[in-house]
Design a protein around this motif. Sequence first.
Motif, PDB file in Angstrom:
ATOM      1  N   MET B   1     -60.497 101.143  95.021  1.00  0.00           N
ATOM      2  CA  MET B   1     -61.213 101.790  93.695  1.00  0.00           C
ATOM      3  C   MET B   1     -62.612 102.323  94.643  1.00  0.00           C
ATOM      4  SD  MET B   1     -60.005 101.373  90.711  1.00  0.00           S
ATOM      5  CE  MET B   1     -61.232 101.124  89.528  1.00  0.00           C
ATOM      6  N   ALA B   2     -62.409 103.020  95.710  1.00  0.00           N
ATOM      7  CA  ALA B   2     -63.599 103.479  96.439  1.00  0.00           C
ATOM      8  C   ALA B   2     -64.191 104.750  95.614  1.00  0.00           C
ATOM      9  CB  ALA B   2     -63.334 103.893  97.710  1.00  0.00           C
ATOM     10  N   GLY B   3     -65.150 105.540  95.999  1.00  0.00           N
ATOM     11  CA  GLY B   3     -65.480 106.593  95.466  1.00  0.00           C
ATOM     12  C   GLY B   3     -66.962 106.459  94.958  1.00  0.00           C
ATOM     13  N   GLU B   4     -67.536 107.499  94.497  1.00  0.00           N
ATOM     14  CA  GLU B   4     -68.842 107.640  94.155  1.00  0.00           C
ATOM     15  C   GLU B   4     -69.131 106.602  92.966  1.00  0.00           C
ATOM     16  OE1 GLU B   4     -70.984 111.324  93.533  1.00  0.00           O
ATOM     17  OE2 GLU B   4     -69.234 112.239  94.151  1.00  0.00           O
ATOM     18  N   ALA B   5     -70.136 106.204  92.475  1.00  0.00           N
ATOM     19  CA  ALA B   5     -70.437 105.290  91.544  1.00  0.00           C
ATOM     20  C   ALA B   5     -69.946 106.320  90.351  1.00  0.00           C
ATOM     21  CB  ALA B   5     -71.874 104.848  91.453  1.00  0.00           C
ATOM     22  N   GLY B   6     -69.036 105.705  89.563  1.00  0.00           N
ATOM     23  CA  GLY B   6     -68.754 106.050  88.183  1.00  0.00           C
ATOM     24  C   GLY B   6     -69.141 105.343  87.099  1.00  0.00           C
ATOM     25  N   LEU B   7     -68.332 104.917  86.337  1.00  0.00           N
ATOM     26  CA  LEU B   7     -68.711 103.958  85.121  1.00  0.00           C
ATOM     27  C   LEU B   7     -68.567 102.577  85.628  1.00  0.00           C
ATOM     28  CD1 LEU B   7     -69.497 104.131  82.293  1.00  0.00           C
ATOM     29  CD2 LEU B   7     -67.336 103.693  81.622  1.00  0.00           C
ATOM     30  N   GLU B   8     -69.298 101.840  85.655  1.00  0.00           N
ATOM     31  CA  GLU B   8     -69.423 100.412  85.984  1.00  0.00           C
ATOM     32  C   GLU B   8     -69.505  99.458  84.784  1.00  0.00           C
ATOM     33  OE1 GLU B   8     -69.532  99.227  89.931  1.00  0.00           O
ATOM     34  OE2 GLU B   8     -69.965 101.059  90.635  1.00  0.00           O
ATOM     35  N   ILE B   9     -68.529  98.773  84.520  1.00  0.00           N
ATOM     36  CA  ILE B   9     -68.768  97.571  83.480  1.00  0.00           C
ATOM     37  C   ILE B   9     -68.646  96.452  83.937  1.00  0.00           C
ATOM     38  CG2 ILE B   9     -67.993  96.686  81.281  1.00  0.00           C
ATOM     39  CD1 ILE B   9     -66.868  99.736  80.702  1.00  0.00           C
ATOM     40  N   THR B  10     -69.791  95.393  83.926  1.00  0.00           N
ATOM     41  CA  THR B  10     -69.678  94.063  84.708  1.00  0.00           C
ATOM     42  C   THR B  10     -69.768  93.010  83.640  1.00  0.00           C
ATOM     43  OG1 THR B  10     -71.722  94.549  85.537  1.00  0.00           O
ATOM     44  CG2 THR B  10     -70.053  94.634  86.939  1.00  0.00           C
ATOM     45  N   ASP B  11     -68.960  92.163  83.796  1.00  0.00           N
ATOM     46  CA  ASP B  11     -69.284  90.855  82.793  1.00  0.00           C
ATOM     47  C   ASP B  11     -69.426  90.878  81.504  1.00  0.00           C
ATOM     48  OD1 ASP B  11     -69.145  88.133  82.895  1.00  0.00           O
ATOM     49  OD2 ASP B  11     -71.376  87.865  83.360  1.00  0.00           O
ATOM     50  N   LEU B  12     -69.037  92.202  80.840  1.00  0.00           N
ATOM     51  CA  LEU B  12     -69.658  92.395  79.392  1.00  0.00           C
ATOM     52  C   LEU B  12     -69.027  91.550  78.474  1.00  0.00           C
ATOM     53  CD1 LEU B  12     -71.157  94.860  78.085  1.00  0.00           C
ATOM     54  CD2 LEU B  12     -68.762  95.615  77.355  1.00  0.00           C
ATOM     55  N   ALA B  13     -70.201  90.857  77.685  1.00  0.00           N
ATOM     56  CA  ALA B  13     -69.713  90.363  76.439  1.00  0.00           C
ATOM     57  C   ALA B  13     -70.475  91.004  75.321  1.00  0.00           C
ATOM     58  CB  ALA B  13     -70.404  88.805  76.607  1.00  0.00           C
ATOM     59  N   VAL B  14     -69.587  90.991  74.156  1.00  0.00           N
ATOM     60  CA  VAL B  14     -70.268  91.852  72.858  1.00  0.00           C
ATOM     61  C   VAL B  14     -69.862  90.784  71.889  1.00  0.00           C
ATOM     62  CG1 VAL B  14     -69.718  93.623  71.493  1.00  0.00           C
ATOM     63  CG2 VAL B  14     -69.976  94.078  73.836  1.00  0.00           C
ATOM     64  N   HIS B  15     -70.803  90.705  70.890  1.00  0.00           N
ATOM     65  CA  HIS B  15     -70.482  89.884  69.616  1.00  0.00           C
ATOM     66  C   HIS B  15     -71.099  90.777  68.323  1.00  0.00           C
ATOM     67  CE1 HIS B  15     -70.572  86.306  72.337  1.00  0.00           C
ATOM     68  NE2 HIS B  15     -70.294  85.568  71.323  1.00  0.00           N
ATOM     69  N   TYR B  16     -70.044  90.568  67.286  1.00  0.00           N
ATOM     70  CA  TYR B  16     -70.703  91.219  65.909  1.00  0.00           C
ATOM     71  C   TYR B  16     -71.008  90.193  65.189  1.00  0.00           C
ATOM     72  CZ  TYR B  16     -67.557  95.237  67.272  1.00  0.00           C
ATOM     73  OH  TYR B  16     -66.978  96.299  67.999  1.00  0.00           O
ATOM     74  N   GLY B  17     -72.381  89.692  65.187  1.00  0.00           N
ATOM     75  CA  GLY B  17     -73.105  88.653  64.675  1.00  0.00           C
ATOM     76  C   GLY B  17     -72.332  87.191  65.510  1.00  0.00           C
ATOM     77  N   PRO B  18     -71.705  86.741  64.554  1.00  0.00           N
ATOM     78  CA  PRO B  18     -71.107  85.396  65.079  1.00  0.00           C
ATOM     79  C   PRO B  18     -69.672  85.545  66.138  1.00  0.00           C
ATOM     80  CG  PRO B  18     -70.895  85.081  62.904  1.00  0.00           C
ATOM     81  CD  PRO B  18     -71.544  86.345  63.232  1.00  0.00           C
ATOM     82  N   VAL B  19     -69.154  86.949  65.551  1.00  0.00           N
ATOM     83  CA  VAL B  19     -67.862  87.022  66.145  1.00  0.00           C
ATOM     84  C   VAL B  19     -67.921  87.460  67.444  1.00  0.00           C
ATOM     85  CG1 VAL B  19     -65.598  88.257  65.547  1.00  0.00           C
ATOM     86  CG2 VAL B  19     -67.129  87.517  63.836  1.00  0.00           C
ATOM     87  N   ARG B  20     -67.144  86.874  68.630  1.00  0.00           N
ATOM     88  CA  ARG B  20     -67.043  87.651  69.815  1.00  0.00           C
ATOM     89  C   ARG B  20     -65.774  88.353  70.099  1.00  0.00           C
ATOM     90  NH1 ARG B  20     -65.127  83.620  74.076  1.00  0.00           N
ATOM     91  NH2 ARG B  20     -63.208  84.733  73.754  1.00  0.00           N
ATOM     92  N   ALA B  21     -66.393  89.509  70.491  1.00  0.00           N
ATOM     93  CA  ALA B  21     -65.195  90.692  70.619  1.00  0.00           C
ATOM     94  C   ALA B  21     -64.986  90.886  72.141  1.00  0.00           C
ATOM     95  CB  ALA B  21     -65.694  91.789  69.916  1.00  0.00           C
ATOM     96  N   LEU B  22     -65.661  90.475  72.825  1.00  0.00           N
ATOM     97  CA  LEU B  22     -65.572  90.813  74.414  1.00  0.00           C
ATOM     98  C   LEU B  22     -66.139  89.749  75.091  1.00  0.00           C
ATOM     99  CD1 LEU B  22     -66.030  94.892  74.984  1.00  0.00           C
ATOM    100  CD2 LEU B  22     -63.813  93.729  74.654  1.00  0.00           C
ATOM    101  N   ARG B  23     -65.390  89.255  76.284  1.00  0.00           N
ATOM    102  CA  ARG B  23     -66.080  88.261  77.259  1.00  0.00           C
ATOM    103  C   ARG B  23     -65.747  88.468  78.525  1.00  0.00           C
ATOM    104  NH1 ARG B  23     -65.194  81.828  76.826  1.00  0.00           N
ATOM    105  NH2 ARG B  23     -63.033  82.314  77.736  1.00  0.00           N
ATOM    106  N   GLY B  24     -66.640  88.587  79.344  1.00  0.00           N
ATOM    107  CA  GLY B  24     -66.487  88.509  80.985  1.00  0.00           C
ATOM    108  C   GLY B  24     -65.628  89.945  81.380  1.00  0.00           C
ATOM    109  N   VAL B  25     -65.858  91.174  80.561  1.00  0.00           N
ATOM    110  CA  VAL B  25     -65.009  92.273  80.795  1.00  0.00           C
ATOM    111  C   VAL B  25     -65.717  93.068  81.995  1.00  0.00           C
ATOM    112  CG1 VAL B  25     -64.171  94.424  79.811  1.00  0.00           C
ATOM    113  CG2 VAL B  25     -63.935  92.448  78.407  1.00  0.00           C
TER     114      VAL B  25
END
Lengths: 296, 275
Positions: B1-25
């Motif tokens: 995955m070399a190349g210029e910096a594109g989109l980088e998502i690191t360690d993403l966690a997302v909650h909707y209120g108390p609901v966890r929708a993403l973790r460590g993405v």
Amino acid sequence: MTTFLELLVNGISVGAVYALIALGFVVIFKATEVVNFTHASLLLAGGFLVAKLHPALGFWLALAAGVAGAALVGALIEFLIIRRARVGSHGVLAIVTIGVDILLTTELTREIGTDVLALGDPWRDQVLHLGPIMIAETRVVALGVAAALITAFLLAFKFTGWGVAMRATAEDAETAALMGVRLGRVSLSAWAVAGALAAIAALFLCVFPTPGLDRSTTAAAMKAFPAAILGGLDSTTGALAGGLIVGVTEALMSGYQSQLAFLGRGIGDAAPFLVMIAILLFRPAGIFGTKELARV
Amino acid sequence: MAGEAGLEITDLAVHYGPVRALRGVRVTVPRGAVVAVLGANGAGKTTLLRAVSGTLRFHRGGVTSGTVSFGGSRLNGSPAAAVARGVVQVPEGRRVFARMTVAENLRAGALGVRDRTKVAEARDRVHSLFPILAERPHQRAGLLSGGEQQMLSIARALMANPSMLLLDEPTLGLAPMMAARIAATIREINEQGTSVLLVEQNAAMALGLASHAYVLEVGEVALSGPAAELAASDEVRRRYLGVGTPETDRPVGIGADAPPEATPRPVRTLPRWTA
Ligand SMILES: Nc1ncnc2c1ncn2[C@@H]1O[C@H](COP(=O)(O)OP(=O)(O)O)[C@@H](O)[C@H]1O
Ligand SMILES: [Mg+2]
């Protein structure tokens, strides 16, 4: 017949002024889904500024200041209150606007007291004779100005980037945001435009044959609510139609009051609301309220 | 995955209120690439795109940890800023402005662009990609067919001159012919220099387009790797390409870091994944 024509022309003219108010109301609703009950006090603020400033500045400058001032008050309400009120429902926001309206109106009526303020307009009480019809010059000017403003507004709504952003936001705010539309700016501009339109309307609601600006001016402004609602809260065409319907009904009902005595006195004032209720019974979304077009 | 910096998502966690929708993405889209994110309904694919485009707040959600950056600097979570940086999302379900015309929809897509010549260029590009839109500028978008609406939705996003296009299930609900056409167009858009993050349930289509893919399961990356490898893996073939018989055992596969609480999940049957 002459009476009828006079009443009709007067009704159309006042209706056009109601349409200006209703248009601002609809623009705010479209852009933010907030039913804005501060509209009457915005109008009062605009008129009050004109009344207070015209002796010093002259009428036209005072009018410009009134329009700018009301636009600013509208923008401030949006920026300081509506935007920050992180409440879940638009219903709650509507109630917030009622609170703001009460505050503003109370303060302004305290300032006005029992006075009747003249706005210093150049038309005074002159009357035009069109054949057998007599009509106040102010009414003719009101009709012309309102028609021009409404036309300009509708063209802007249809053709400018601002209008496209406004309509996109009205239809789907999240998707509009995905297009790079700044929703805060859309909302701010809607409130400012509504304020400016309300100030112009204030002028024409307070000039001859009305004695001037006083505490009852807000009651006149209130008639634009049924205009907006019966036309369909989210329709600019509806605001126009609603304004005219309310204006003409009111003029005719007042004009033929003696024949309508069985309905009680003051039926002209109640007429806009009666018409609104009658129309909503048959068309709950208002005459031009939107039906969903999307094919899913 | 070399190349210029594109989109980088690191360690993403997302909650909707108390609901966890993403973790460590952790997802990376290099410049110029097509990267696919696969997963069943509710896996968190749309949430991932919302976190990038800054529209979580429309759903009362928020990023609770991790970062999203593009071109080496962080996206601050405002949709207008993301668009200005060239990151543009095509929302799930097309979401064309139904009451507006085709031409007005395209104009709406360009609202964030100041430069008029750029807008004209974008319109030309869009019209050559989707001739049908050029033929019907005054048609109400709500009256277009599903496939045409999808074209308009992609075209509208292209009006903003994106360098990174986020696509959320662009073939959902389309007939196979139309889906294939959309896929071909996505390839063409990419060949013209736009990076693509493609969210799909149609794994066959997505793996055919992408160089790299991620599989999301219940908010976490369960699998990731080169698209060809994933397409060949038994796990993906069985669960996402409708090959073989479903089992109830846990996912195993390339780079799988299974969530700790993952007890045997019910097998999701994914009847659409046969394209
Ligand atoms: N607005 C919301 N409020 C609460 N939970 C949500 C909301 N949107 C999505 N979710 C939850 O987040 C998870 C991921 O959803 P989503 O990102 O839409 O998945 P996908 O796009 O993969 O189908 C699901 O469990 C879903 O129920
Ligand atoms: Mg989704």
